[in-house]
Motif scaffolding. Structure first.
Motif, short mmCIF file in Angstrom:
data_model
loop_
_atom_site.label_atom_id
_atom_site.label_comp_id
_atom_site.label_asym_id
_atom_site.label_seq_id
_atom_site.Cartn_x
_atom_site.Cartn_y
_atom_site.Cartn_z
N UNK B 69 -2.80 -5.83 -8.40
CA UNK B 69 -2.83 -6.34 -7.01
C UNK B 69 -2.08 -7.64 -6.78
N UNK B 73 1.06 -7.75 -4.25
CA UNK B 73 1.02 -8.50 -2.99
C UNK B 73 2.21 -9.44 -2.84
N UNK B 74 2.70 -9.99 -3.96
CA UNK B 74 3.85 -10.88 -3.90
C UNK B 74 5.03 -10.14 -3.25
N UNK B 76 4.93 -7.33 -1.35
CA UNK B 76 4.67 -6.87 0.02
C UNK B 76 4.70 -8.04 1.01
N UNK B 77 4.12 -9.18 0.64
CA UNK B 77 4.11 -10.29 1.61
C UNK B 77 5.51 -10.88 1.75
N UNK B 194 2.22 -1.55 3.20
CA UNK B 194 0.81 -1.85 2.93
C UNK B 194 0.53 -1.45 1.48
N UNK B 195 -0.07 -2.34 0.69
CA UNK B 195 -0.30 -2.00 -0.72
C UNK B 195 -1.18 -0.77 -0.88
N UNK B 197 -3.75 0.14 -2.84
CA UNK B 197 -4.67 -0.49 -3.80
C UNK B 197 -5.40 0.54 -4.67
#
Ligand code: ZN
Lengths: 348, 214
Positions: B69, B73-74, B76-77, B194-195, B197
């Motif tokens: 995760x 996230x790095x 995706x953001x 969107x990740x 998860x």
């Protein structure tokens, strides 16, 4: 720009996604998205929940800040972001977003210290902080006494909590009194009708020997245990627990130690300005007692309004402005998140 | 049409820029703990190697996992924020799809064989998906390698980690951004950025007991 740089600041060290925009010492926008409700049922901040929420909130919060400020991001002079201390995974979301803005728009990047940002935010309300000043930062994540000699370059730690942060103690005691999370505002409200002298709870690290070794350090774990013991003894005897009195007595013990140590620091270091920041600075009893003791000691007290005491993006932007003004070199794009960033590192 | 692609859902930090006809520049590093540090300098390096500025880009393609995760996230953001400030669209690509496309590119014979992509999901599990004729027909999911019961070829680092359960390992081990770009350019299905998860957050009730003396 020159004297009044336009800086966007991003804060994601805990459960608040904050994006602030400041021009010079003027606050233009302070957009905030909080995941606090998602943590409430766990009684504390869950890092993975916070990180997921930061990702979802990031772009909308940046856009809201820009719209509120009425500025184009292309006009920014710099982008500042909390690089630490805080939750590593949460910090990284903000750091990556800040880098994307900085690189995408060709702006200087500043990775900054969260604690120093809590100090810097006061400029937005009360103007430049006289130096040297003593800063006391109290929240769910930190409890520190700092000597501020220069906001951009010279912040020295005097003391910190040895165990629980002050805000954490509020959360834990609220829990054992059956009050919801976050506990700070609940205890504050419940304590209003209580007698602060009903129980004399222990004042951590104020004994003679402790003062020699931990002059400006705090400890709240023993206090929390003392409250738990007291409540249990009552319940064992089948007597009702006077919630308001216990809350008031606990709160009094916390704010007594905090203000006593902060003023001792002012006196010993001959500093006549005390700044209080962090979420616990919103506590009404802390504000009142600090005001009373400061005025008796001839110390100027500065506390930002509650909305600026809790974590927010404006404080990061305010520190970014100070760094730009001081001519501090920007941070390279390989900036990482440092969950244990020491307070002496104001800018990474 | 210039597309900037990157992926941070595997141990590789990988960046590429493509003009639709060819990859203009690409860079990858395998360093599972430093995605946060490496991605932005990697983007800077790839664009400057292609003599491009961020404002020249037409779109962004980002691997949306599944993957660990924090590093996921790095990517995706970064993609969302860069897309927002540049005012360009951001496409999500399932990282396992990009690895599958890359594998078929390396060995065209694989297209005719059903295969599985498996990557490291930590906790002794793998992220996986199954492909027939190069298209995903099952997954993505997360599973213990022993429970996959798959005897065909396995693409990705999962086979390197668990050869006892996934013996027929194939290259590549990790995602490559050029394949993320190729996936979008081939008109294959994209996702929101969107990740994926696949697991709920680890959120257990705090261990602080209400009774400290009990
Ligand atoms: Zn804080």
């Amino acid at each position: 720009m020159a004297d009044h740089p336009l800086v966007l600041g991003i804060e994601t060290s805990c459960d608040e996604t904050g994006v602030g925009i400041v021009r010079g010492s003027t606050l233009l926008a302070d957009a905030l998205a909080s995941s606090v409700d998602e943590h409430a049922r766990f009684g504390g901040v869950v890092p993975e929940v916070a990180s997921r929420a930061h990702l979802e909130a990031m772009v909308p919060t940046i856009e809201r800040a820009a719209a509120t400020a009425g500025v184009r991001l292309a006009d920014l002079d710099a982008v500042a972001v909390t690089a630490g201390p805080g939750l590593a995974g949460a910090l990284l979301v903000g750091v990556a977003a800040a880098k994307a803005i900085a690189y995408g728009l060709g702006k200087p990047l500043y990775g900054v210290n969260h604690l120093a940002a809590h100090v810097a935010v006061d400029r937005l309300e009360h103007g430049d902080l006289p130096v040297p000043s003593i800063a006391m930062l109290v929240s769910g994540g930190h409890s520190s006494l700092l000597l501020v000699e220069d906001l951009a370059t010279g912040v020295q730690p005097l003391g910190a909590t040895l165990d629980d942060a002050a805000g954490e103690a509020f959360d834990k005691v609220a829990r054992l009194l059956g009050l919801p999370f976050p506990g700070g505002p609940e205890i504050d409200r419940t304590a209003r009708t209580g007698d602060p002298a009903y129980v004399t709870f222990p004042r951590g690290l104020t004994g003679h020997r402790d003062l020699a070794e931990h002059r400006f350090d705090f400890s709240f774990a023993g206090l929390k245990t003392a409250v738990a013991r007291w409540v249990e003894a009552r319940e064992r005897d089948g007597e009702p627990v006077p919630l308001a009195d216990v809350a008031a007595s606990f709160q009094e013990a916390v704010v007594d130690v905090l203000t006593r140590k902060a003023l001792a620091a002012c006196q010993e270091l001959a500093v006549d300005t005390l700044l209080i920041g962090g979420g616990v600075a919103a506590n009404s009893r802390l504000r009142a007692l600090a005001a009373e003791r400061c005025s008796r000691a001839g110390v100027h007290l500065r506390i930002p309004r509650p909305g600026l005491c809790t974590d927010n993006g404006a404080m990061v932007a305010a520190l970014g402005v100070a760094l730009v003004q001081a001519g501090v070199a920007p941070t390279a794009l390989d900036l990482g998140a440092d969950s244990g960033l020491p307070v002496t590192t104001v800018a990474v | 049409m210039l597309v900037l692609a990157f992926d941070t859902a595997t141990p590789a930090v990988t960046v590429a820029v493509s003009d639709g006809a060819q990859v203009l520049a690409e860079w990858s590093a395998v360093d599972p703990r430093r995605h946060g540090e490496l991605l932005a300098p990697g983007i800077e390096r790839v664009l400057s190697e292609a003599a491009l500025r961020p404002a020249d880009l037409d779109s962004i393609a980002v691997g949306v996992g599944p993957g660990p995760y924090t590093s996921l996230r790095v990517g995706v953001v970064t993609a969302r924020t860069l897309g927002a400030v540049l005012g360009i669209p951001v496409h999500g690509v399932c990282t396992l799809d990009a690895i599958a496309l890359d594998a078929v590119g390396l060995d065209p014979g694989l297209a005719g064989t059903p295969f599985v992509v498996a990557t490291d999901a930590r906790r002794r599990e793998v992220y996986w998906a199954r492909y027939v004729d190069g298209a995903r027909v099952e997954g993505p999911g997360v599973v213990k390698p022993a429970d996959l019961h798959w005897v065909g070829p396995v693409v990705g680092y999962g086979a390197t980690l668990y050869p006892e359960h996934l013996p027929r390992g194939r290259a590549p081990e990790h995602a490559r951004a050029a394949a993320v770009a190729a996936h979008v350019e081939a008109g294959l299905p994209t996702l929101e950025p969107v990740p994926l998860y696949l697991r709920k957050p680890d959120a257990t009730m705090p261990t602080v007991p209400r009774r400290v003396l009990a």
